[in-house]
Scaffold this active site. Structure first.
Site, PDB file in Angstrom:
ATOM      1  N   SER A  73     -18.832   7.753 126.798  1.00 42.36           N
ATOM      2  CA  SER A  73     -18.600   6.577 125.963  1.00 42.36           C
ATOM      3  C   SER A  73     -19.689   5.519 126.018  1.00 42.36           C
ATOM      4  O   SER A  73     -19.681   4.575 125.232  1.00 42.36           O
ATOM      5  CB  SER A  73     -17.262   5.922 126.344  1.00 42.36           C
ATOM      6  OG  SER A  73     -16.202   6.776 126.021  1.00 42.36           O
ATOM      7  N   LYS A 121     -18.111  -4.972 127.003  1.00 47.27           N
ATOM      8  CA  LYS A 121     -17.099  -4.160 126.316  1.00 47.27           C
ATOM      9  C   LYS A 121     -15.708  -4.703 126.613  1.00 47.27           C
ATOM     10  O   LYS A 121     -15.419  -5.106 127.744  1.00 47.27           O
ATOM     11  CB  LYS A 121     -17.212  -2.702 126.782  1.00 47.27           C
ATOM     12  CG  LYS A 121     -16.272  -1.741 126.060  1.00 47.27           C
ATOM     13  CD  LYS A 121     -16.412  -0.333 126.622  1.00 47.27           C
ATOM     14  CE  LYS A 121     -15.528   0.658 125.871  1.00 47.27           C
ATOM     15  NZ  LYS A 121     -15.610   2.022 126.432  1.00 47.27           N
ATOM     16  N   SER A 136     -16.782   5.376 123.054  1.00 48.50           N
ATOM     17  CA  SER A 136     -15.951   4.257 122.656  1.00 48.50           C
ATOM     18  C   SER A 136     -16.640   2.897 122.810  1.00 48.50           C
ATOM     19  O   SER A 136     -16.133   1.892 122.324  1.00 48.50           O
ATOM     20  CB  SER A 136     -14.650   4.255 123.482  1.00 48.50           C
ATOM     21  OG  SER A 136     -14.896   4.098 124.865  1.00 48.50           O
TER      22      SER A 136
END
Length: 611
Positions: free
Chosen positions: A311, A211, A287
Site C-alpha cells: 500500500s 495517511k 491504499s
C-alpha cells in the site's frame, strides 16, 4: 457432486525444493475469477453476500474458484505456523558503507546524521539540465536558511494549491482533512525559528502529509471511513508523527486512502477518487493513494503511508515517486490504527530516495516499551551515500517467470533498468526460483483479511452497513469468511516462504522485480459513487508486493521510466531483514541512472516558485 469435490495440494518439505534457475517448481499465475463490479452490480452482489442464505454459498464458490481451498484450506503442510514475521537483528558492523547511529540520539540529531551521510552535491542545486526535478527537503531547507522564502510563504502557497486541486476541473481528492489555521500556526512558528537562526533540524518547515490511518493531532483518524473516528478517538500523535513533529516538520493534514485499506485503486466513495497527477483520469493506487499523489504533485517532498499489501509501494510506483517500506518492527507502530497486526508497516513516500532516507532517519531509533521486539533492540545503521566508492559487488536475485509476468511496457522498462545497473556498476544478476508465489498471495490475503476482520469485529457488530462503501462491504464479507483453519495454514505457508527467502538471501543481496504488474488504469464513472471490485487488476498491482508484508522484509520502489501513455513505472528491490542501508544505496544508484529522464506530471505545484 463434481463441483463439491475438493482439490488439495501436498506441499513438499522445504529442504527438498530446489531454488535454482532449473527448479522443477511451476510458476502459477494469479488465477483470479471475479468480474469487475461497480455501481448497481456491486450493490446487488453485496446484498447477496450479506444474506444468510446466499452469502455462505457465494463465499464457498469464490474461495473454490480462486484456489483458496486448493492451496490453503485443504493443503497438507508439514511446517509449523509462523505467526509474526519478526527477525533477529543481524549486526552490520563489518560493512564499510554504513554508519552505526547512537541509540540515544534524538530525532533531530538523527536527521543531522542522515544529512552527514549524503553527498555534498545533494546540498546544492542538482538541476543541471532541462530534466524535471521535484524540490527536495534540502532545497526547502536551503531556501529557508538563505531567507529567500519562509515556511509561512510555503504554507500559504500549499493551502492555495490544495484548494485549486480540490475544485473542478481537477478534483484530485488528495486530502480527507486539513486544517488551515493549524498549518499556518506551525509554519509561523517555524518561520520565527529561522529568523532567530535556530531551526530545529533540516526538516524544520518541511510540509509532510500523513495517511489517515495514522494518528496526528488535531485530526480525527478516519481510516478512509465515515464512522471510525466516532468509535475511536484520536487523542495524541502516533509515535512516528511525534518524532517528525519534534524535528519541526509542518504536518499538513490527513491524506485520502482506500477505505480501511481494503483495495488497491485509491477510489474512495466518501472522500473521492484520488487522481494520478500524471493523468487525472487514472487511479493513483492504494491504499496510500493521497500520500503518493501529494508527493508526485509537488505539494510535499515526503508523506507517510502504511503498507499492508504493497500500500506504500504500489501507489508510489503508479505516481512516479519513491516508496520505502522498512523491516517489520523498525518503525514504531503505536498510534497507527491496527487494521492488520502482522503485515502492516509505516512506510515513506518521497520525491527522491534521499528524502525518504531523511524521513526514515527521523522516525527510526528505539522502539517504545509498549511495542514487542526481539530480546535485543535493533541497532540503527545509515548508508554512507557520500562514500567515494559506490556500493560494489551487489548480487540481484531475479526469478524470470515472475519478473516477466507484467505488461510489455513494464517488462521492457524494468529489464532495461536492470541492464543499466549491470553495465554501469558491474552488479550481477543471480537467477533463482521463488516457489509457491500464488500460494503466498492467497495466504497473505487470508491473513490480512482475518486480521482486519478481527480488528474491526467489535465495531462492525454495531455498524450500519450503509455507512461503508459498497466495495468495502463486499471486502469485509470476504474477510469475515476465513476460518481459523485457513488462518493457521496461511501461517504455515508464511514459515515456508520465510525459509525460501532466507535461502535466496544467502546467495544474493536483494530480490529485484517490477513494483506492479500494470500501470495506472482508468477511473470509471460507475466506481466513483460505490467504489469498485476489480480483483484482476488488483492482483496485477499486488503481484510483487506480498513478500515485503507477509515476511516483514524491507523493500523500496524507484521510478525507472514510463509506459507508452506516459504513466510511471517502478522497479522494486526487496532486502533481507534490517538491510535498509543496502536498499537505500541500491535505490540511490538506480535513481542516479534514471533521474535525467524523469518527466513533470500533468498536475504539479511549484511551492518554491522557481519557474
Amino acid at each position: 457432486m463434481g463441483f463439491f469435490k475438493e482439490e488439495t495440494v501436498v506441499y513438499k518439505p522445504v529442504e527438498e525444493i530446489d531454488l535454482g534457475p532449473h527448479s522443477d517448481q511451476i510458476y502459477v499465475r494469479a488465477n483470479v475469477k471475479a468480474p469487475r463490479m461497480a455501481g448497481l452490480l456491486v450493490k446487488i452482489f453485496a446484498w447477496f453476500l450479506e444474506s444468510r442464505i446466499f452469502g455462505t454459498l457465494l463465499m464457498y464458490i469464490l474461495k473454490k474458484n480462486n484456489l483458496i481451498h486448493k492451496f490453503i484450506t485443504n493443503a497438507e503442510i508439514e511446517e509449523p505456523p509462523l505467526f509474526v514475521p519478526s527477525h533477529p537483528f543481524e549486526d552490520l558492523k563489518d560493512q564499510q558503507d554504513v554508519k552505526c547511529i547512537d541509540s540515544d540520539l534524538s530525532p533531530p540529531e538523527q536527521v543531522q546524521q542522515a544529512i552527514d551521510c549524503l553527498p555534498h552535491s545533494s546540498s546544492e542545486n542538482t538541476v543541471k539540465s532541462n530534466s524535471f526535478h521535484r524540490w527536495t527537503i534540502l532545497d526547502y531547507s536551503r531556501a529557508y536558511r538563505s531567507g529567500e522564502i519562509t515556511p509561512r510563504m510555503v504554507a500559504e502557497r500549499f493551502i492555495k494549491a490544495v484548494r485549486e486541486s480540490s475544485s473542478p476541473p481537477l478534483q484530485m481528492s488528495f486530502f480527507i482533512n486539513y486544517n488551515i489555521q493549524d498549518i499556518l500556526k506551525q509554519a509561523t512558528e517555524s518561520t520565527l525559528r529561522y529568523e532567530r537562526g535556530q531551526p530545529i533540524s533540516f526538516l524544520d518547515g518541511i510540509p509532510i502529509a500523513i495517511k489517515d490511518e495514522i494518528d496526528c493531532s488535531p485530526y480525527p483518524t478516519t481510516g478512509g471511513t465515515k464512522w471510525l473516528h466516532k468509535v475511536r478517538s484520536c487523542t495524541d500523535d502516533a509515535c512516528c508523527v511525534k518524532r517528525l513533529r519534534s524535528c519541526g516538520a509542518i504536518l499538513v493534514g490527513k491524506t485520502n486512502m482506500h477505505e480501511l485499506g481494503a483495495g488497491a485503486s485509491g477510489i474512495n466513495p466518501h472522500y473521492g477518487a484520488t487522481r494520478n497527477p500524471y493523468d487525472i483520469s487514472k487511479i493513483s493506487g492504494g491504499s496510500s493513494s493521497g500520500s503518493a499523489a501529494v508527493v508526485a504533485s509537488g505539494l510535499c517532498p515526503a508523506a507517510l503511508g502504511v503498507d499492508g499489501g504493497g500500500s506504500v509501494r504500489m501507489p508510489a510506483a503508479l505516481c512516479g515517486v519513491v516508496g520505502l517500506k522498512p523491516t517489520f518492527g523498525r518503525i514504531p507502530h503505536s498510534g497507527v490504527f491496527p487494521l492488520n497486526w502482522t503485515v502492516g508497516m509505516v512506510g515513506i513516500l518521497a520525491g527522491t530516495i534521499e528524502d525518504a532516507f531523511i524521513v526514515y532517519a527521523a522516525m527510526s531509533g528505539r522502539l517504545p516499551s509498549d511495542q514487542p521486539t526481539s530480546s535485543v533492540q535493533p541497532k540503527v545503521y545509515f548508508p554512507l551515500l557520500n562514500s567515494a566508492e559506490p556500493i560494489s559487488d551487489v548480487k540481484l536475485a531475479k526469478y524470470s517467470e515472475w519478473f516477466d509476468d507484467c505488461s510489455d511496457d513494464i517488462r521492457i522498462c524494468c529489464s532495461q533498468s536492470l541492464d543499466k545497473l549491470k553495465k554501469h556498476y558491474g552488479w550481477k544478476v543471480v537467477d533463482v526460483t521463488i516457489p509457491e508465489i500464488e500460494s503466498m498471495r492467497l495466504a497473505h490475503y487470508s491473513t490480512i483479511g482475518s486480521e482486519c476482520s478481527a480488528s474491526l469485529s467489535s465495531h462492525l457488530e454495531k455498524l450500519d452497513p450503509a455507512e461503508s462503501g459498497w466495495d468495502v462491504r463486499v471486502g469485509l464479507g470476504a474477510y469475515g469468511a476465513f476460518s481459523s483453519k485457513e488462518y493457521i495454514k496461511a501461517q504455515q505457508i508464511r514459515n515456508r516462504q520465510m525459509q525460501f527467502h532466507m535461502k535466496i538471501f544467502a546467495r544474493a543481496d536483494v530480490i529485484v522485480s517490477p513494483t506492479t504488474g500494470v500501470t495506472a488504469y482508468p477511473i470509471k464513472d460507475d466506481a466513483v459513487e460505490t467504489g469498485e471490485l476489480d480483483y484482476i487488476n488488483g492482483a496485477a498491482l499486488v503481484r510483487y508486493s506480498i513478500a515485503g508484508n507477509f515476511l516483514g522484509l524491507p523493500a523500496v520502489t524507484v521510478p525507472v521510466g514510463y509506459d507508452k501513455l506516459g504513466l510511471p513505472i517502478g522497479l522494486q528491490f526487496i532486502g533481507r531483514p534490517w538491510s535498509e542501508p543496502t536498499l537505500i544505496h541500491i535505490a540511490s544508484a538506480m535513481q542516479a541512472l534514471c533521474m535525467s529522464e524523469y518527466r513533470k506530471p500533468e498536475v504539479f505545484h511549484d511551492l518554491l516558485n522557481r519557474d
